[in-house]
Write an enzyme that holds these catalytic residues in place. Sequence first.
Site, PDB file in Angstrom:
ATOM      1  N   MET A   1      45.426  40.145  36.286  1.00 41.66           N
ATOM      2  CA  MET A   1      45.951  40.767  37.202  1.00 41.66           C
ATOM      3  C   MET A   1      47.369  40.219  37.754  1.00 41.66           C
ATOM      4  SD  MET A   1      42.866  41.948  39.465  1.00 41.66           S
ATOM      5  CE  MET A   1      43.637  42.724  40.904  1.00 41.66           C
ATOM      6  N   GLU A   2      47.744  39.014  36.893  1.00 38.92           N
ATOM      7  CA  GLU A   2      48.884  38.437  37.258  1.00 38.92           C
ATOM      8  C   GLU A   2      50.124  38.136  36.196  1.00 38.92           C
ATOM      9  OE1 GLU A   2      45.766  38.116  39.977  1.00 38.92           O
ATOM     10  OE2 GLU A   2      45.915  37.097  37.921  1.00 38.92           O
TER      11      GLU A   2
ATOM     12  N   ASP B   1      34.478  36.641  31.551  1.00 39.61           N
ATOM     13  CA  ASP B   1      33.521  37.735  31.297  1.00 39.61           C
ATOM     14  C   ASP B   1      34.054  38.652  30.185  1.00 39.61           C
ATOM     15  OD1 ASP B   1      34.676  40.503  33.041  1.00 39.61           O
ATOM     16  OD2 ASP B   1      35.587  38.502  33.487  1.00 39.61           O
TER      17      ASP B   1
ATOM     18  N   GLU C   1      40.400  28.791  41.418  1.00 39.29           N
ATOM     19  CA  GLU C   1      41.127  28.077  40.431  1.00 39.29           C
ATOM     20  C   GLU C   1      42.206  27.175  40.825  1.00 39.29           C
ATOM     21  OE1 GLU C   1      41.668  32.620  38.183  1.00 39.29           O
ATOM     22  OE2 GLU C   1      43.101  32.105  39.807  1.00 39.29           O
TER      23      GLU C   1
ATOM     24  N   GLY D   1      39.210  38.790  31.909  1.00 39.07           N
ATOM     25  CA  GLY D   1      38.172  39.377  31.327  1.00 39.07           C
ATOM     26  C   GLY D   1      38.749  39.307  29.490  1.00 39.07           C
TER      27      GLY D   1
END
Length: 215
Positions: free
Chosen positions: A158-159, A182, A12, A60
Site C-alpha cells: 500500500m506504500e 501472507d 514495522e 501480500g
Amino acid sequence: MKIGIIVAMDKELNQLQQLFNQDNVRVEKCGIGKVNAALGAQRMIYEFHPDVIISSGCAGGNGDDINIQDVIVGKEITYHDVYCGKAIDDTTVYGQVQGLPVRYPADKYLLEKATQLSVNAQLTLHQGLIVTGDWFVDSKEKMRSIIEKFPEAKAVDMESCAIAQTCYINKVPFISFRVISDIPLRDTDASQYHDFWNTIADNSFQVTKTFVESL
C-alpha cells in the site's frame, strides 16, 4: 551516506528501530496508504536530506515460488489502482500516472547491492515487480483482480510506489524491500497475516539491516 528508511506501521517501526542506532540512519513511520507514504517520503527528504531511501515493510505475495517470510526486492514498482484513461493521451497505460513513468525501477546501484546480499538460510530473496494500491488485500477475489492485470507481480502493498514516485520527482535513489506476510490466493480471512506477526516476523527485517550494512 545518509540512509532514510520508511515504514507504514508501528509494528514495522518497532522491529527496525531496534536494529539501527547510527546517526546516519533514520527510520520513520509514514502511516498506511499512498498519501501517507508520499507525505512521509517528502518529509524525510526535506528534513533529513538522505542519499538513499528504503521502503521496508510487509506485503501480500503472489506466485508459486513465493512463500511467507520471503523477501521481495522491488526491481520495478507500479500502481495497481491507477488509471488515467485515454481521453487525452492514448499512450498512458494502466497503473501509470499520466506524464510519469509506467514503472519505477529500483536504483541500479542499490539493486546490484541487494542481489549480492548474504542472508539467513531460512530467508529467500526474490527480485520482481511490486504493485501498490489503497486496498488491504484480504480476499482471493481482490487478489485475482489485481493479478489479472499484473500476473508477474511478486508482492502487493500500500506504500512502495507512492514513495518511489516521490523519490523519482526529488531525484533520490530508492529501493523497496517487502517481507511476505501472507499469500492471499492461499489464505482465508487474512489469517496468515495475523499469524505472521504472532510467530515469525522477528527475523524478517534483518534483511534491511544487512542491506544497509552493505552500503
